[in-house]
Design an enzyme around this catalytic site. Sequence first.
Site, PDB file in Angstrom:
ATOM      1  N   LYS A   1      -5.233  -9.659  -5.307  1.00 15.22           N
ATOM      2  CA  LYS A   1      -6.255 -10.152  -4.385  1.00 15.22           C
ATOM      3  C   LYS A   1      -7.548  -9.366  -4.632  1.00 15.22           C
ATOM      4  CE  LYS A   1      -6.723  -8.292  -0.360  1.00 15.22           C
ATOM      5  NZ  LYS A   1      -7.393  -7.989   0.886  1.00 15.22           N
TER       6      LYS A   1
ATOM      7  N   LYS B   1       0.830  -1.209   0.000  1.00 14.63           N
ATOM      8  CA  LYS B   1       0.000   0.000   0.000  1.00 14.63           C
ATOM      9  C   LYS B   1       0.861   1.255   0.000  1.00 14.63           C
ATOM     10  CE  LYS B   1      -4.119  -1.954   1.992  1.00 14.63           C
ATOM     11  NZ  LYS B   1      -4.996  -2.047   3.156  1.00 14.63           N
TER      12      LYS B   1
ATOM     13  N   LYS C   1     -11.807  -4.530  -1.972  1.00 11.73           N
ATOM     14  CA  LYS C   1     -12.742  -3.405  -2.158  1.00 11.73           C
ATOM     15  C   LYS C   1     -12.024  -2.212  -2.763  1.00 11.73           C
ATOM     16  CE  LYS C   1     -14.608  -4.572   2.243  1.00 11.73           C
ATOM     17  NZ  LYS C   1     -13.457  -4.442   3.125  1.00 11.73           N
TER      18      LYS C   1
HETATM   19  N1  AQP Z   1      -9.573 -11.668  -1.859  1.00 10.85           N
HETATM   20  C1  AQP Z   1      -9.757 -12.203  -0.671  1.00 10.85           C
HETATM   21  N2  AQP Z   1      -9.729 -13.537  -0.494  1.00 10.85           N
HETATM   22  C2  AQP Z   1      -9.928 -14.080   0.739  1.00 10.85           C
HETATM   23  N3  AQP Z   1     -10.166 -13.337   1.847  1.00 10.85           N
HETATM   24  C3  AQP Z   1     -10.207 -12.003   1.713  1.00 10.85           C
HETATM   25  N4  AQP Z   1     -10.411 -11.000   2.594  1.00 10.85           N
HETATM   26  C4  AQP Z   1     -10.342  -9.813   1.947  1.00 10.85           C
HETATM   27  N5  AQP Z   1     -10.096 -10.009   0.653  1.00 10.85           N
HETATM   28  C5  AQP Z   1     -10.000 -11.355   0.468  1.00 10.85           C
HETATM   29  C6  AQP Z   1     -10.662 -11.188   4.013  1.00 10.85           C
HETATM   30  O1  AQP Z   1     -11.869 -10.481   4.313  1.00 10.85           O
HETATM   31  C7  AQP Z   1     -11.769  -9.935   5.625  1.00 10.85           C
HETATM   32  C8  AQP Z   1     -12.085  -8.457   5.593  1.00 10.85           C
HETATM   33  O2  AQP Z   1     -10.992  -7.772   4.994  1.00 10.85           O
HETATM   34  P1  AQP Z   1     -10.924  -6.302   4.481  1.00 10.85           P
HETATM   35  O3  AQP Z   1     -12.048  -5.521   5.035  1.00 10.85           O
HETATM   36  O4  AQP Z   1      -9.538  -5.786   4.670  1.00 10.85           O
HETATM   37  O5  AQP Z   1     -11.217  -6.566   2.937  1.00 10.85           O
HETATM   38  P2  AQP Z   1     -10.667  -5.948   1.595  1.00 10.85           P
HETATM   39  O6  AQP Z   1     -11.674  -6.204   0.543  1.00 10.85           O
HETATM   40  O7  AQP Z   1      -9.277  -6.404   1.357  1.00 10.85           O
HETATM   41  O8  AQP Z   1     -10.752  -4.418   1.938  1.00 10.85           O
HETATM   42  P3  AQP Z   1      -9.986  -3.190   1.381  1.00 10.85           P
HETATM   43  O9  AQP Z   1     -10.611  -1.983   1.954  1.00 10.85           O
HETATM   44  O10 AQP Z   1      -9.863  -3.267  -0.082  1.00 10.85           O
HETATM   45  O11 AQP Z   1      -8.634  -3.364   2.056  1.00 10.85           O
HETATM   46  P4  AQP Z   1      -7.250  -3.742   1.493  1.00 10.85           P
HETATM   47  O12 AQP Z   1      -6.910  -2.618   0.586  1.00 10.85           O
HETATM   48  O13 AQP Z   1      -6.493  -3.786   2.761  1.00 10.85           O
HETATM   49  O14 AQP Z   1      -7.295  -5.055   0.819  1.00 10.85           O
HETATM   50  C9  AQP Z   1     -10.350 -10.232   6.114  1.00 10.85           C
HETATM   51  O15 AQP Z   1     -10.353 -11.376   6.919  1.00 10.85           O
HETATM   52  C10 AQP Z   1      -9.600 -10.504   4.840  1.00 10.85           C
HETATM   53  O16 AQP Z   1      -8.490 -11.354   5.039  1.00 10.85           O
END
Ligand code: AQP
Length: 334
Positions: free
Chosen positions: A191, A111, A194
């Site tokens: 991955k 990030k 969001k």
């Molecule tokens: N792609 C994924 N595959 C499996 N597990 C996932 N998680 C997130 N993405 C995947 C798991 O979901 C939970 C919530 O995580 P989060 O709110 O950090 O989700 P996100 O979609 O990754 O959110 P953001 O805002 O986009 O954050 P960043 O930029 O940090 O990725 C967690 O248990 C996560 O492991």
Amino acid sequence: MQRVFSGIQPSGELHLGNYLGAVRNWVRMQDDHDCFFCIVDYHAITQDYEIDKLRSRTLDMAASLLAAGIDPGRAVVFVQSHIPEHTELAWVFTTVTPIGELERMTQFKDKARRQESVLAGLLNYPVLQAADVLLYKADMVPVGEDQVQHIELMREIARKWNIRYREGFFPEPQPAVTDARRIIGLDGQAKMSKSLGNTIGIQDDSEGIWQRLRPAVTDPARVKRSDPGTPDLCNIYSLHRHFSAPDTVDEVATKCRTAAWGCLDCKRILGDNVATTFAPIRERANQLRANPEQVLDVLHEGATRARAVAQDTMQQVRELMGLMPEERTVRRDK
Ligand code: AQP
């Protein structure tokens, strides 16, 4: 009963990766664990975000979690910023966390690379995460693979604090991952996340799912419809494994290898199966969105239950660390 804590950022809509990697596991764990599930809004502000959308996204995430099967009768569901002890304990933990450990976190490095100026909140993200979990002395943290490194650091923070202040006070939590620990996004590379916009939302309808799936990246070596594909190199195929029946998964593989089906045929079937899986969740979420008071009541009740545990832990932490309590008369002989 073992205690479970996990969180999700209100940084966008609940997506397929969140659901398969974490939330589906949360739903299962409610049966035989003491569960705390938190919408971690203080984490969501560590990246650029839309101020006027944060409230509605927080409420929407709560509605999505309830719709996905989180039951407030069996789990505590609440918003992180409603419990100030999270940030208080995070500060305490910064005093036992080496900066070098934070700088080597993969997520921080990824990030930080995307930001012009790297802010301290991003670096300290895993410290707040340690506070989230340890405030409730949770034993287990159901998460996707991206969070496992943070949980290792959390264990180290617990160890360091315990050595300095009270042996055995904080547990060393274990991550719990599923067979869908890392769902790749529709770009076929990163991955599903969001903040990267490479998602399928669990509230998307059939048409919405199709609009997202249609341009999704497949086997990069399959250029023309008549080229035989390699399912194991295709993200769409790996999604089939989570949404389609075993005989359909086999059929997809065979027809891809022989070029009997093109990528769009394969995506159509996947889209239908994803839509069918998520239809009941979408319906429940729509009902909840029409009744926001119901969701607000759940969050209020959750905060009340979470606060009782959080305040108790923080009171003990302050005492063990030698911080002076607020009293009218401080006894000097103590
Ligand atoms: N792609 C994924 N595959 C499996 N597990 C996932 N998680 C997130 N993405 C995947 C798991 O979901 C939970 C919530 O995580 P989060 O709110 O950090 O989700 P996100 O979609 O990754 O959110 P953001 O805002 O986009 O954050 P960043 O930029 O940090 O990725 C967690 O248990 C996560 O492991």
